[in-house]
Design an enzyme around this catalytic site. Structure first.
Site, PDB file in Angstrom:
ATOM      1  N   TYR A  88       0.794  -1.230   0.000  1.00 38.61           N
ATOM      2  CA  TYR A  88       0.000   0.000   0.000  1.00 38.61           C
ATOM      3  C   TYR A  88       0.830   1.286   0.000  1.00 38.61           C
ATOM      4  CZ  TYR A  88      -3.770  -3.215   0.939  1.00 38.61           C
ATOM      5  OH  TYR A  88      -4.662  -4.251   0.825  1.00 38.61           O
ATOM      6  N   PRO A 103     -11.209  -0.976  -1.935  1.00 41.82           N
ATOM      7  CA  PRO A 103     -12.342  -1.848  -2.266  1.00 41.82           C
ATOM      8  C   PRO A 103     -13.648  -1.203  -1.812  1.00 41.82           C
ATOM      9  CG  PRO A 103     -11.303  -2.600  -0.253  1.00 41.82           C
ATOM     10  CD  PRO A 103     -10.545  -1.372  -0.687  1.00 41.82           C
ATOM     11  N   HIS A 140      -7.680   0.756   2.053  1.00 41.62           N
ATOM     12  CA  HIS A 140      -7.444  -0.651   2.368  1.00 41.62           C
ATOM     13  C   HIS A 140      -6.292  -0.905   3.346  1.00 41.62           C
ATOM     14  CE1 HIS A 140      -7.917  -4.828   1.745  1.00 41.62           C
ATOM     15  NE2 HIS A 140      -8.061  -4.865   0.445  1.00 41.62           N
ATOM     16  N   SER A 183      -9.976 -12.623  -4.919  1.00 44.52           N
ATOM     17  CA  SER A 183     -10.168 -12.666  -3.477  1.00 44.52           C
ATOM     18  C   SER A 183     -11.574 -13.154  -3.146  1.00 44.52           C
ATOM     19  CB  SER A 183      -9.988 -11.254  -2.917  1.00 44.52           C
ATOM     20  OG  SER A 183      -9.948 -11.306  -1.538  1.00 44.52           O
TER      21      SER A 183
HETATM   22  N1  COA Z   1     -15.355 -31.296   1.200  1.00 42.53           N
HETATM   23  C1  COA Z   1     -16.458 -30.744   1.708  1.00 42.53           C
HETATM   24  N2  COA Z   1     -16.504 -29.492   2.231  1.00 42.53           N
HETATM   25  C2  COA Z   1     -15.351 -28.778   2.196  1.00 42.53           C
HETATM   26  C3  COA Z   1     -14.162 -29.301   1.661  1.00 42.53           C
HETATM   27  C4  COA Z   1     -14.190 -30.640   1.151  1.00 42.53           C
HETATM   28  N3  COA Z   1     -13.105 -31.199   0.631  1.00 42.53           N
HETATM   29  N4  COA Z   1     -13.208 -28.373   1.765  1.00 42.53           N
HETATM   30  C5  COA Z   1     -13.774 -27.290   2.344  1.00 42.53           C
HETATM   31  N5  COA Z   1     -15.069 -27.545   2.616  1.00 42.53           N
HETATM   32  C6  COA Z   1     -16.044 -26.658   3.297  1.00 42.53           C
HETATM   33  C7  COA Z   1     -15.438 -26.004   4.529  1.00 42.53           C
HETATM   34  O1  COA Z   1     -15.595 -26.799   5.668  1.00 42.53           O
HETATM   35  C8  COA Z   1     -16.234 -24.724   4.621  1.00 42.53           C
HETATM   36  O2  COA Z   1     -17.476 -25.019   5.171  1.00 42.53           O
HETATM   37  P1  COA Z   1     -18.416 -23.873   5.853  1.00 42.53           P
HETATM   38  O3  COA Z   1     -19.004 -23.080   4.728  1.00 42.53           O
HETATM   39  O4  COA Z   1     -19.437 -24.682   6.553  1.00 42.53           O
HETATM   40  O5  COA Z   1     -17.526 -23.096   6.745  1.00 42.53           O
HETATM   41  C9  COA Z   1     -16.469 -24.346   3.187  1.00 42.53           C
HETATM   42  O6  COA Z   1     -16.338 -25.556   2.443  1.00 42.53           O
HETATM   43  C10 COA Z   1     -15.480 -23.323   2.667  1.00 42.53           C
HETATM   44  O7  COA Z   1     -14.174 -23.824   2.665  1.00 42.53           O
HETATM   45  P2  COA Z   1     -13.178 -23.514   1.471  1.00 42.53           P
HETATM   46  O8  COA Z   1     -13.940 -23.242   0.241  1.00 42.53           O
HETATM   47  O9  COA Z   1     -12.132 -24.565   1.389  1.00 42.53           O
HETATM   48  O10 COA Z   1     -12.549 -22.139   1.794  1.00 42.53           O
HETATM   49  P3  COA Z   1     -12.132 -21.433   3.116  1.00 42.53           P
HETATM   50  O11 COA Z   1     -13.354 -20.947   3.803  1.00 42.53           O
HETATM   51  O12 COA Z   1     -11.174 -22.249   3.887  1.00 42.53           O
HETATM   52  O13 COA Z   1     -11.404 -20.188   2.489  1.00 42.53           O
HETATM   53  C11 COA Z   1      -9.546 -18.871   1.876  1.00 42.53           C
HETATM   54  C12 COA Z   1     -10.147 -20.273   1.856  1.00 42.53           C
HETATM   55  C13 COA Z   1      -8.191 -18.895   1.241  1.00 42.53           C
HETATM   56  C14 COA Z   1     -10.451 -17.933   1.079  1.00 42.53           C
HETATM   57  C15 COA Z   1      -9.476 -18.419   3.363  1.00 42.53           C
HETATM   58  O14 COA Z   1      -8.581 -19.234   4.069  1.00 42.53           O
HETATM   59  C16 COA Z   1      -8.970 -17.012   3.501  1.00 42.53           C
HETATM   60  O15 COA Z   1      -7.779 -16.770   3.630  1.00 42.53           O
HETATM   61  N6  COA Z   1      -9.894 -16.046   3.507  1.00 42.53           N
HETATM   62  C17 COA Z   1      -9.527 -14.648   3.614  1.00 42.53           C
HETATM   63  C18 COA Z   1      -9.456 -14.037   2.264  1.00 42.53           C
HETATM   64  C19 COA Z   1      -9.306 -12.557   2.397  1.00 42.53           C
HETATM   65  O16 COA Z   1      -8.515 -12.056   3.156  1.00 42.53           O
HETATM   66  N7  COA Z   1     -10.120 -11.834   1.618  1.00 42.53           N
HETATM   67  C20 COA Z   1     -10.170 -10.422   1.691  1.00 42.53           C
HETATM   68  C21 COA Z   1      -9.009  -9.771   1.059  1.00 42.53           C
HETATM   69  S1  COA Z   1      -9.192  -8.056   1.095  1.00 42.53           S
END
Ligand code: COA
Length: 649
Positions: free
Chosen positions: A90, A103, A332, A548
């Site tokens: 940033y 954003p 941001h 993202s």
């Molecule tokens: N089988 C069945 N379900 C699964 C699965 C599998 N193999 N893998 C994941 N899931 C489920 C999870 O349990 C979770 O369930 P929930 O909705 O009940 O909580 C859901 O699917 C989502 O998981 P997944 O899609 O793997 O993603 P995540 O939530 O772990 O997210 C990232 C991954 C990278 C997006 C997250 O770790 C992250 O860092 N988020 C922040 C991003 C961010 O900062 N954004 C803003 C930037 S400004």
């Protein structure tokens, strides 16, 4: 003036002591770097890069020295990467904040009967902000816990404490993130923007006998006065907010001119200390769809519409349009989208769940008239305003935005395939990009590292070699491959993506580490190591696809712009039965088109579903390296990512 919050928060503290972000092993990062880039650059260039990387990492070489210094830095600091990252991501960036950096969160369209109705909404919103701020100041916000992959660990809450008490001050070469003490008495006002005029709305009145906080009814009364004052054309001031929409160096230079005059100095000081900005927008005249609302949040439609009715340096800027277009646009640098979601969801729930309390705290006669911020202009300042307006207009014309709801299925279908929805969507984005451009490119996916003290994000490099093999199977090699081979490649791609996610969220991503090695070399006044001047490193940091996940639990969505001129910004919001995508690019690039990308994404998602359906049962046996979300709660590095297994680690 405090620069960066370094003291542990006063008052009630979180009872969790979070670990420090690890410094990944050098060899691991270098091997991963090569695996990430091998298929994204030409073979000849790759061989050159490989030789440079091997030399950098050899025993007794530059890499080892820099790694040692990083480990020392890690011992001495709370978070060895935080300052490097903040500056690189940033504060050193010179591009204008709207579109390029800030954003926006788009609220559901409101149906206001008239201006008064929109002001009632605004007063209620600000009451919610004050309630939320109170929760922050008194440290009663519940600690967040990780969901999804490696669920269950507590997350760092520091970003919340920067929502309302920060300000991004422009600098000639580098901006400064100013942080005011939480609960500071200097911060008892908000700035209200209306018709490009800025007004000070004091939220606490220093009456002779005591201090009184304004209640919702008082805030509404003040907003009504502000709207009236803004309509008075005789007292109208030039649109100074435009300067904040300019490039950071241009704004810093303009600010230097401004502060020569004490009137301007005082006005700037008041804005820079406010809690937040509330922008009361006139109707834009645009058709009110998802895409146009998102555009109005990101850049206000330029100076002819609401683009000057903003102060882009302020992290929390709420927009309430008379035509029902509402949301926030955020600077941001102090926090990530996930924290913004938590705050705005609280506000949305407050708005719908708690009725307006129209009791009065202060009698109308005691409420002072809000002050209009005054500005002194000169012909030079007028020319600066004109130049800023023109540059904003160019940005507005250039932004190609498409907000799309994919309704064929949502994350529940993906979960049923026993796949991570996030990994699946990332693979679909790779497929869409390949369809449009015939190649894969360096991709950024934000991965939260809030499991660590003061953790922000690292990068998941989603353009894996497994993704490339899959997208080829769905395009160039489509006719020659069986469905089972395609399905195997889909699983490989999903597993590689899931494993990279686990690597990144456990603090072992490569981007922060490489940045740290580069920056510490600079601190040591060393000549920049060849690994960082190499063409591959430059390409690795050109995030043509910047993505993202910003999920919400109430109806609203996040969006942002591309980070390079020939790139896409893609923010997605997976819901149970649909997936929402906000895709941006620049009309100026001949390589991109948001609508074409969306079309390719749509088609790819349908084809991926059909492929999954054709495969009789989920091939979980083909997924040896990926951990099932929520099942693996071991610490960082507990599982070797496949990307490392391939490199023989
Ligand atoms: N089988 C069945 N379900 C699964 C699965 C599998 N193999 N893998 C994941 N899931 C489920 C999870 O349990 C979770 O369930 P929930 O909705 O009940 O909580 C859901 O699917 C989502 O998981 P997944 O899609 O793997 O993603 P995540 O939530 O772990 O997210 C990232 C991954 C990278 C997006 C997250 O770790 C992250 O860092 N988020 C922040 C991003 C961010 O900062 N954004 C803003 C930037 S400004």
């Amino acid at each position: 003036m405090p620069i960066l919050e370094r003291e542990p928060p006063k008052g009630r503290r979180e009872s969790y002591v979070l670990p420090k972000v690890p410094v990944p092993p050098l060899k691991q990062t270098l091997d991963m770097y090569l695996s990430c880039m091998k298929h994204l650059v030409k073979e000849e260039q790759y061989q050159k890069t490989k030789a440079i990387v091997v030399k950098f990492g050899e025993p007794g070489g530059t890499g080892e020295l820099l790694q040692k210094k990083l480990l020392e830095r890690s011992d001495k600091t709370y978070n060895w990467v935080y300052d490097y990252w903040l500056e690189d991501m940033y504060l050193n960036q010179r591009l204008a904040l709207p579109v390029n950096s800030n954003p926006a969160m788009v609220f559901p369209k409101q149906n206001f009967k008239d201006r008064k109705d929109s002001l009632r909404f605004a007063a209620h919103l600000i009451t919610g902000v004050l309630e939320y701020k109170e929760r922050i100041d008194t440290r009663v916000l519940p600690v967040d816990f990780a969901r999804g992959q490696l669920a269950g660990t507590p997350l760092c809450m520091k970003q919340y404490y920067r929502l309302f008490n920060t300000y991004r001050l422009p600098g000639h070469k580098r901006d400064t993130l100013v942080i005011h003490k939480p609960g500071s008495t200097e911060q008892e006002h908000i700035i209200v923007a209306c018709k490009n005029q800025f007004f000070v709305l004091d939220l606490v009145l220093d009456l002779v006998v005591n201090k009184k906080k304004l209640k919702e009814m008082d805030i509404l009364t003040q907003l009504e006065k502000i709207v009236k004052m803004a309509e008075n054309s005789e007292e109208r001031q030039p649109p100074f907010g435009l300067l904040t929409s300019d490039g950071r160096t241009e704004w810093a230079q303009a600010r230097e001119v401004l502060i020569k005059d004490s009137v301007n100095r005082e006005s700037l000081a008041v804005v820079e200390k406010c809690l937040c900005v509330l922008c009361l927008d006139d109707p834009s005249g645009m058709e009110v769809g998802d895409t146009s609302r998102a555009l109005l949040m990101l850049h206000g439609g330029g100076h002819e519409k609401m683009g000057a009715n903003r102060w882009y340096d302020k992290p929390m800027q709420f927009i309430v349009g008379e035509d029902g277009v509402c949301g926030t646009v955020c600077e941001h640098s102090p926090f990530e989208g996930i924290v913004l979601v938590a705050c705005t969801e609280y506000l949305m729930k407050f708005m719908t769940g708690s009725p307006s309390k129209m009791g009065r705290a202060i009698s109308v006669s005691e409420l002072p008239t809000p002050a209009r911020l005054l500005w002194k202009t000169t012909p030079h300042i007028q020319s600066l305003l004109k130049a800023s307006a023109e540059r904003l207009q160019r940005l507005v014309r250039d932004l190609d935005m498409d907000v799309h709801k994919f309704e064929v299925y949502g994350k529940e279908f993906i979960k049923k395939q026993k796949m991570s929805p996030d990994a699946y969507i990332q693979v679909a984005l790779q497929l869409a990009f390949y369809r449009c451009n015939g190649r894969l490119v360096s991709t950024y996916e934000s991965a939260s590292i809030r499991r660590f003290h003061e953790g922000r994000v690292d990068n998941i490099r989603s353009a894996t070699s497994e993704a490339l093999a899959f997208v080829k199977a769905m395009t160039d090699e489509k006719a020659s491959l069986s469905d089972s081979e395609k399905m195997k490649r889909l699983w490989d791609a999903i597993n590689a993506q899931t494993n990279y996610t686990i690597t990144a969220i456990t603090g072992l991503g490569i981007d922060n580490h490489l940045l740290g090695l580069r920056e510490i070399a600079q601190e040591l006044k060393m000549e920049r190591p060849q690994i960082f001047t190499d063409e591959t490193y430059v390409a690795s940091n050109q995030f043509i696809l910047s993505t993202s996940q910003v999920p919400t639990t109430v109806e609203m969505f996040c969006c942002y712009g591309p980070v390079v001129p020939n790139g896409y910004g893609c923010c997605y919001n997976p819901q149970s039965d649909h997936l929402l995508f906000s895709v941006t690019s620049f009309h100026g690039s001949t390589e991109t088109c948001s609508a074409v990308f969306i079309k390719a994404l749509d088609e790819g998602l349908v084809e991926m579903r059909d492929l999954c359906r054709k495969s009789n049962k989920p091939q979980s046996s083909a997924a040896p390296a990926a951990s099932k979300a929520g099942e693996n709660n071991q610490g960082a590095g507990s599982k070797l990512p496949s990307i490392l297994q391939k490199t023989g680690k």
